[in-house]
Write an enzyme that holds these catalytic residues in place. Structure first.
Site, PDB file in Angstrom:
ATOM      1  N   SER A 127       0.801  -1.229   0.000  1.00  0.00           N
ATOM      2  CA  SER A 127       0.000   0.000   0.000  1.00  0.00           C
ATOM      3  C   SER A 127       0.834   1.280   0.000  1.00  0.00           C
ATOM      4  O   SER A 127       0.283   2.383   0.093  1.00  0.00           O
ATOM      5  CB  SER A 127      -0.916  -0.009   1.230  1.00  0.00           C
ATOM      6  OG  SER A 127      -0.150  -0.253   2.412  1.00  0.00           O
ATOM      7  N   GLU A 128       2.142   1.164  -0.132  1.00  0.00           N
ATOM      8  CA  GLU A 128       3.021   2.322   0.045  1.00  0.00           C
ATOM      9  C   GLU A 128       2.700   3.483  -0.886  1.00  0.00           C
ATOM     10  O   GLU A 128       2.743   4.654  -0.478  1.00  0.00           O
ATOM     11  CB  GLU A 128       4.489   1.899  -0.141  1.00  0.00           C
ATOM     12  CG  GLU A 128       5.071   1.087   1.006  1.00  0.00           C
ATOM     13  CD  GLU A 128       4.831  -0.403   0.868  1.00  0.00           C
ATOM     14  OE1 GLU A 128       5.492  -1.169   1.585  1.00  0.00           O
ATOM     15  OE2 GLU A 128       3.977  -0.810   0.051  1.00  0.00           O
TER      16      GLU A 128
END
Length: 253
Positions: A127-128
């Protein structure tokens, strides 16, 4: 030592638990440092044949501790990198017991483990990019498992995916009902106990080292290694036990 991580030896397995459930076991400095210390303790303990990493509460690991500012520039090797390398290079197998969601660096931690068992309700995501950063350090271990095509999709979209899909992608070995997670870990530990400790160590190193070698280097290494192992006391015991139709000494209760 901080209680951000817990350490417990059960029979011949060292259990390391990320223990900040109120923060979904995010990778704070305390958690990373504690995990690294416990890994080193387990590796040095002659009683321990395998390590198990899991999370307290409903999550395995939410990834970087964003409230602390995440990764900051510094001198020397990043502690998270040191911790990941310690798992990767551990002479003893490291089992990831993925009890719940694993996002970002938490999913990288799972990917670093040698054997992984997840609750089928667990969810995953790199999800960065959705907070403006990238899955940087973990990519070193994730890309070889996922391949370019799958990694490109998951890194760029940040898509959330299920445990069964993680198995299909080759990121996790098996998914089981949450209630069967401990039994599944016991099964893995039972299979490990059937192998010679030295053979288990060398088999892990085989998987880690061969992909980095040319064909000629690989054949030289493996020819020398199998000759070394066939001449070992462990192999002599294993083959004698096979002939005598009994368990080898290392597999006895």
């Amino acid at each position: 030592m901080s209680d951000a991580t817990l350490y417990d030896v059960r029979r011949d397995a060292a259990w390391i638990t990320l223990n900040q459930p109120e923060r979904r076991n995010a990778l704070s400095d305390e958690v990373v440092t504690g995990l690294l210390d416990h890994l080193r303790t387990a590796i040095a303990d002659e009683r321990v044949r395998a390590l198990v990493i899991t999370g307290a509460g409903s999550a395995f690991c939410a990834g970087a501790d964003l409230k602390s500012g995440g990764v900051r520039p510094g001198t020397g090797e990043n502690p998270f990198v040191t911790m990941m390398k310690t798992i990767w290079e551990s002479p003893k197998p490291v089992i990831g017991r993925i009890n719940g969601p694993a996002f970002g660096g938490g999913l990288g931690l799972a990917a670093a483990c040698d054997l992984t068992l997840a609750a089928d309700t667990a969810t995953f995501s790199f999800s960065e990019v959705r907070v403006g950063v990238i899955p940087a350090m973990i990519s070193v271990m994730v890309i070889p498992k996922l391949g370019i095509q799958n990694t490109m999709w998951l890194f760029l979209t940040g898509e959330r995916f299920s445990a069964p899909r993680a198995v299909d992608l080759g990121l996790i070995h098996r998914a089981v009902p949450a209630a069967a997670l401990d039994a599944g870990v016991d099964d893995i530990l039972g299979m490990i106990r059937l192998g010679g400790p030295n053979a288990i160590r060398e088999a892990k190193q085989l998987v880690r080292r061969i992909p980095e070698m040319s064909m000629e280097e690989g054949f030289r290494y493996t020819t020398a290694k199998i000759a070394e192992l066939f001449a070992s006391a462990e192999a002599a015991e294993g083959m004698q036990a096979f002939v005598e139709k009994r368990k080898p000494k290392w597999a006895e209760e």
